[in-house]
Design a protein around this motif. Structure first.
Motif, PDB file in Angstrom:
ATOM      1  N   GLY A  69      -8.067  36.151 -24.000  1.00 54.93           N
ATOM      2  CA  GLY A  69      -7.273  35.807 -25.188  1.00 54.93           C
ATOM      3  C   GLY A  69      -7.742  34.492 -25.782  1.00 54.93           C
ATOM      4  N   VAL A  85       8.531  34.829 -43.194  1.00 54.94           N
ATOM      5  CA  VAL A  85       7.687  33.630 -43.304  1.00 54.94           C
ATOM      6  C   VAL A  85       6.945  33.656 -44.630  1.00 54.94           C
ATOM      7  CG1 VAL A  85       5.722  32.384 -42.297  1.00 54.94           C
ATOM      8  CG2 VAL A  85       7.367  33.522 -40.793  1.00 54.94           C
ATOM      9  N   ALA A 101       2.769  28.274 -40.297  1.00 49.29           N
ATOM     10  CA  ALA A 101       2.349  26.888 -40.052  1.00 49.29           C
ATOM     11  C   ALA A 101       3.092  26.454 -38.798  1.00 49.29           C
ATOM     12  CB  ALA A 101       2.726  26.007 -41.230  1.00 49.29           C
ATOM     13  N   ALA A 125      11.675  37.022 -38.348  1.00 51.89           N
ATOM     14  CA  ALA A 125      11.478  35.827 -39.177  1.00 51.89           C
ATOM     15  C   ALA A 125      10.724  36.213 -40.436  1.00 51.89           C
ATOM     16  CB  ALA A 125      10.709  34.766 -38.408  1.00 51.89           C
ATOM     17  N   GLN A 163       8.922  25.474 -31.259  1.00 47.66           N
ATOM     18  CA  GLN A 163       8.379  24.942 -30.009  1.00 47.66           C
ATOM     19  C   GLN A 163       7.466  25.907 -29.247  1.00 47.66           C
ATOM     20  OE1 GLN A 163       8.439  21.930 -28.724  1.00 47.66           O
ATOM     21  NE2 GLN A 163       9.660  21.037 -30.347  1.00 47.66           N
TER      22      GLN A 163
HETATM   23  C1  LIG Z   1       7.584  33.073 -37.276  1.00 51.95           C
HETATM   24  C2  LIG Z   1       7.076  32.182 -36.198  1.00 51.95           C
HETATM   25  C3  LIG Z   1       6.992  30.796 -36.424  1.00 51.95           C
HETATM   26  C4  LIG Z   1       6.535  29.952 -35.420  1.00 51.95           C
HETATM   27  N1  LIG Z   1       6.501  28.600 -35.643  1.00 51.95           N
HETATM   28  C5  LIG Z   1       6.118  27.764 -34.649  1.00 51.95           C
HETATM   29  C6  LIG Z   1       6.106  26.335 -34.835  1.00 51.95           C
HETATM   30  O1  LIG Z   1       6.425  25.803 -35.897  1.00 51.95           O
HETATM   31  N2  LIG Z   1       5.716  25.557 -33.796  1.00 51.95           N
HETATM   32  C7  LIG Z   1       5.364  26.085 -32.608  1.00 51.95           C
HETATM   33  O2  LIG Z   1       5.069  25.333 -31.668  1.00 51.95           O
HETATM   34  N3  LIG Z   1       5.354  27.438 -32.397  1.00 51.95           N
HETATM   35  C8  LIG Z   1       5.716  28.277 -33.390  1.00 51.95           C
HETATM   36  N4  LIG Z   1       5.706  29.633 -33.179  1.00 51.95           N
HETATM   37  C9  LIG Z   1       5.212  30.176 -31.902  1.00 51.95           C
HETATM   38  C10 LIG Z   1       3.677  30.270 -31.860  1.00 51.95           C
HETATM   39  O3  LIG Z   1       3.171  30.816 -33.052  1.00 51.95           O
HETATM   40  C11 LIG Z   1       3.184  31.074 -30.659  1.00 51.95           C
HETATM   41  O4  LIG Z   1       3.856  30.596 -29.513  1.00 51.95           O
HETATM   42  C12 LIG Z   1       1.675  30.905 -30.459  1.00 51.95           C
HETATM   43  O5  LIG Z   1       0.964  31.351 -31.577  1.00 51.95           O
HETATM   44  C13 LIG Z   1       1.208  31.670 -29.215  1.00 51.95           C
HETATM   45  O6  LIG Z   1      -0.180  31.507 -29.061  1.00 51.95           O
HETATM   46  P1  LIG Z   1      -0.967  32.293 -27.902  1.00 51.95           P
HETATM   47  O7  LIG Z   1      -2.392  31.870 -28.056  1.00 51.95           O
HETATM   48  O8  LIG Z   1      -0.287  32.116 -26.602  1.00 51.95           O
HETATM   49  O9  LIG Z   1      -0.775  33.830 -28.272  1.00 51.95           O
HETATM   50  P2  LIG Z   1      -1.388  34.665 -29.475  1.00 51.95           P
HETATM   51  O10 LIG Z   1      -1.417  33.839 -30.715  1.00 51.95           O
HETATM   52  O11 LIG Z   1      -0.657  35.945 -29.492  1.00 51.95           O
HETATM   53  O12 LIG Z   1      -2.905  34.910 -29.058  1.00 51.95           O
HETATM   54  C14 LIG Z   1      -3.264  35.873 -28.126  1.00 51.95           C
HETATM   55  C15 LIG Z   1      -4.733  36.182 -28.334  1.00 51.95           C
HETATM   56  O13 LIG Z   1      -5.114  37.127 -27.333  1.00 51.95           O
HETATM   57  C16 LIG Z   1      -5.875  38.152 -27.926  1.00 51.95           C
HETATM   58  N5  LIG Z   1      -5.657  39.349 -27.111  1.00 51.95           N
HETATM   59  C17 LIG Z   1      -4.507  40.033 -26.941  1.00 51.95           C
HETATM   60  N6  LIG Z   1      -4.691  41.038 -26.077  1.00 51.95           N
HETATM   61  C18 LIG Z   1      -5.997  40.973 -25.700  1.00 51.95           C
HETATM   62  C19 LIG Z   1      -6.791  41.730 -24.817  1.00 51.95           C
HETATM   63  N7  LIG Z   1      -6.300  42.765 -24.161  1.00 51.95           N
HETATM   64  N8  LIG Z   1      -8.075  41.375 -24.652  1.00 51.95           N
HETATM   65  C20 LIG Z   1      -8.609  40.326 -25.324  1.00 51.95           C
HETATM   66  N9  LIG Z   1      -7.893  39.573 -26.177  1.00 51.95           N
HETATM   67  C21 LIG Z   1      -6.610  39.898 -26.345  1.00 51.95           C
HETATM   68  C22 LIG Z   1      -5.351  38.285 -29.350  1.00 51.95           C
HETATM   69  O14 LIG Z   1      -6.337  38.835 -30.210  1.00 51.95           O
HETATM   70  C23 LIG Z   1      -5.043  36.819 -29.681  1.00 51.95           C
HETATM   71  O15 LIG Z   1      -6.157  36.159 -30.262  1.00 51.95           O
HETATM   72  C24 LIG Z   1       6.153  30.498 -34.168  1.00 51.95           C
HETATM   73  C25 LIG Z   1       6.225  31.882 -33.940  1.00 51.95           C
HETATM   74  C26 LIG Z   1       6.693  32.726 -34.945  1.00 51.95           C
HETATM   75  C27 LIG Z   1       6.775  34.206 -34.675  1.00 51.95           C
END
Ligand SMILES: Cc1cc2nc3c(=O)[nH]c(=O)nc-3n(C[C@H](O)[C@H](O)[C@H](O)COP(=O)(O)OP(=O)(O)OC[C@H]3O[C@@H](n4cnc5c(N)ncnc54)[C@H](O)[C@@H]3O)c2cc1C
Length: 418
Positions: free
Chosen positions: A21, A202, A60, A200, A312
């Motif tokens: 990921g 957005v 954002a 949400a 968060q």
């Molecule tokens: C509407 C909204 C607003 C938000 N606002 C905020 C904010 O203001 N501040 C804040 O701190 N947080 C915020 N968040 C939360 C934040 O966006 C997420 O917690 C964060 O993006 C998670 O990142 P991640 O890299 O863990 O997961 P993800 O962004 O889901 O990334 C996972 C990655 O893994 C890859 N992947 C998935 N499965 C596989 C697989 N089997 N093999 C290979 N690759 C794979 C995907 O392609 C992706 O690139 C918000 C969330 C939402 C829904």
């Protein structure tokens, strides 16, 4: 460990850490570890250019000041071209006529003792910056589009099979593959939580009356609405509400949705004009029951998904990165096995309490503020007013919102790992 082969798609590579990921959390972890001398491979199922497209993610993120310091220490913030400081945060209840309550919670950068409480950055700008920082790391190997189909743990190694037919052998596999983590599922790690009936809505708007650097969280009858400051008097809107209502609003013409938002906020920001399409994100609470197995651990949304009302989720994931990188680099320096549960349990112990505390606090807020029963309404308004008048309480909330509470890993203090 052998360094990774420089070819674009090796059939088989050998690295210290494999990250499944390459989202905001996985790629930041890879940049942190590779910068400290470990060899890292990141597998992501999307082509690397796709997340860089403007239309990929209209969200954002409100990055806490501690996380911002970390991005600076990793050489990522230097590639972020547009970031808006959050100077104040205002949390306000709203009555049924949709006017902001006279009793509200407000804290500012002086309460935190920092230049800003945090920074608002459009996700597309974070992704571009991460991409640039990753490109500068010779020992960071990106494998995309590809995905981890399965993996086997055998003695000192975990070997992952990729959909492309390739194979990666590592001492440690980190599942940073988001809320539906296949790594978590493959390990049969249970997760607790539930989908909210809310989604949400957005979008990004221009505010005729500006925002003055203030981030607002307004608890409206339809659900919490965040107005988050961006450059050029724009604001990112995150309006959590009944999923059907969110879909219906997203289907409105831009002028009609702008009018709806202007009405909902009581005209406090002047006319709101949409400058980006509206998206709908389903919301859920999900916490992994375990974070660690031999040679495998979880980070980011793979380990925890929370309601976005406190902004968060990403901050939690990047705090995971800070703690995990701290633990792994320290362990490798003294010759410990970085894939052993002995080492990985230190990371889980460091992060678990913070995660559960924040998830429960967000859950409590969501429930308290989604209930219109009279006494509850009075209680929450009184609660906000009380916190607002007590300076130490305000400072406490400001430090928590800024991510600077508790025992901080080096990166969150703005210090280098090496
Ligand atoms: C509407 C909204 C607003 C938000 N606002 C905020 C904010 O203001 N501040 C804040 O701190 N947080 C915020 N968040 C939360 C934040 O966006 C997420 O917690 C964060 O993006 C998670 O990142 P991640 O890299 O863990 O997961 P993800 O962004 O889901 O990334 C996972 C990655 O893994 C890859 N992947 C998935 N499965 C596989 C697989 N089997 N093999 C290979 N690759 C794979 C995907 O392609 C992706 O690139 C918000 C969330 C939402 C829904």
């Amino acid at each position: 460990m052998n360094p990774p082969s420089p070819t674009a798609r090796p059939a088989s590579i050998d690295v210290d850490v494999l990250v499944a990921g390459g989202g905001l959390v996985g790629l930041t972890l890879a940049v942190a570890l590779s910068g400290a001398g470990l060899s890292v491979a990141v597998v992501d199922r999307l082509p690397p250019d796709q997340p860089l497209e403007t239309s990929f993610d209209g969200r954002a993120s409100a990055l806490s000041f501690a996380v911002w310091r970390m991005l600076g220490a990793l050489g990522i913030a230097q590639h972020i071209t547009v970031a808006e400081p959050i100077l104040d945060i205002v949390v306000t209840d709203a009555d049924r006529r949709r006017q902001p309550s006279p009793l509200s919670l407000q804290f500012d950068r002086d309460d935190a003792g920092e230049e800003a409480l945090g920074w608002m950055v459009e996700n597309r700008h974070i992704r571009v910056a991460l991409d640039a920082a990753a490109a500068a790391r010779p020992n960071l190997h990106r494998l995309a589009p590809d995905s981890v189909e399965g993996f086997d743990v055998d003695g000192p190694h975990v070997t992952a099979r990729l959909a492309s037919g390739g194979q990666v052998r590592a001492q440690l596999l980190v599942g940073a593959d988001g809320r539906n983590s296949q790594v978590r599922e493959a390990l049969k790690i249970r997760s607790y939580g539930w989908p909210y009936r809310q989604s949400a809505l957005v979008t990004t708007v221009h505010l005729a009356a500006g925002h003055g650097g203030t981030a607002y969280e307004m608890f409206l009858p339809d659900g919490p609405l965040a107005v988050l400051p961006l450059s050029e008097d724009r604001a990112n809107i995150v309006w959590s509400q009944d999923s059907r209502l969110a879909q219906a609003r997203a289907g409105l013409a831009p002028e009609a949705l702008g009018h709806d938002l202007t009405q909902a906020t009581g005209g406090a920001f002047g006319a709101m004009t949409l400058v980006a399409p509206a998206d709908v994100w389903p919301l859920e609470l999900r916490l992994a029951a375990e974070w660690v197995r031999p040679r495998v651990t979880l980070a980011g949304d793979a380990a925890h998904v929370i309601h976005p009302l406190a902004g968060q989720g990403l901050n939690l994931g990047l705090k995971d990165v800070a703690a995990l990188a701290d633990v792994l680099v320290a362990a490798s320096r003294v010759g410990e096995d970085i894939g052993s549960t002995l080492v990985l349990d230190r990371y889980a112990a460091w992060r678990r309490a913070d995660t559960v505390t924040l998830a429960l606090a967000c859950e409590g807020f969501t429930r308290l503020f989604s209930n219109e029963i009279g006494p509850l309404r009075m209680l929450r308004t009184a609660g906000l007013g009380l916190v607002d008048t007590v300076a130490p309480a305000r400072r406490f909330f400001a430090r928590h919102a800024g991510g600077a509470a508790g025992d901080l890993p080096r990166l969150l203090r703005g210090e280098a790992l090496a």
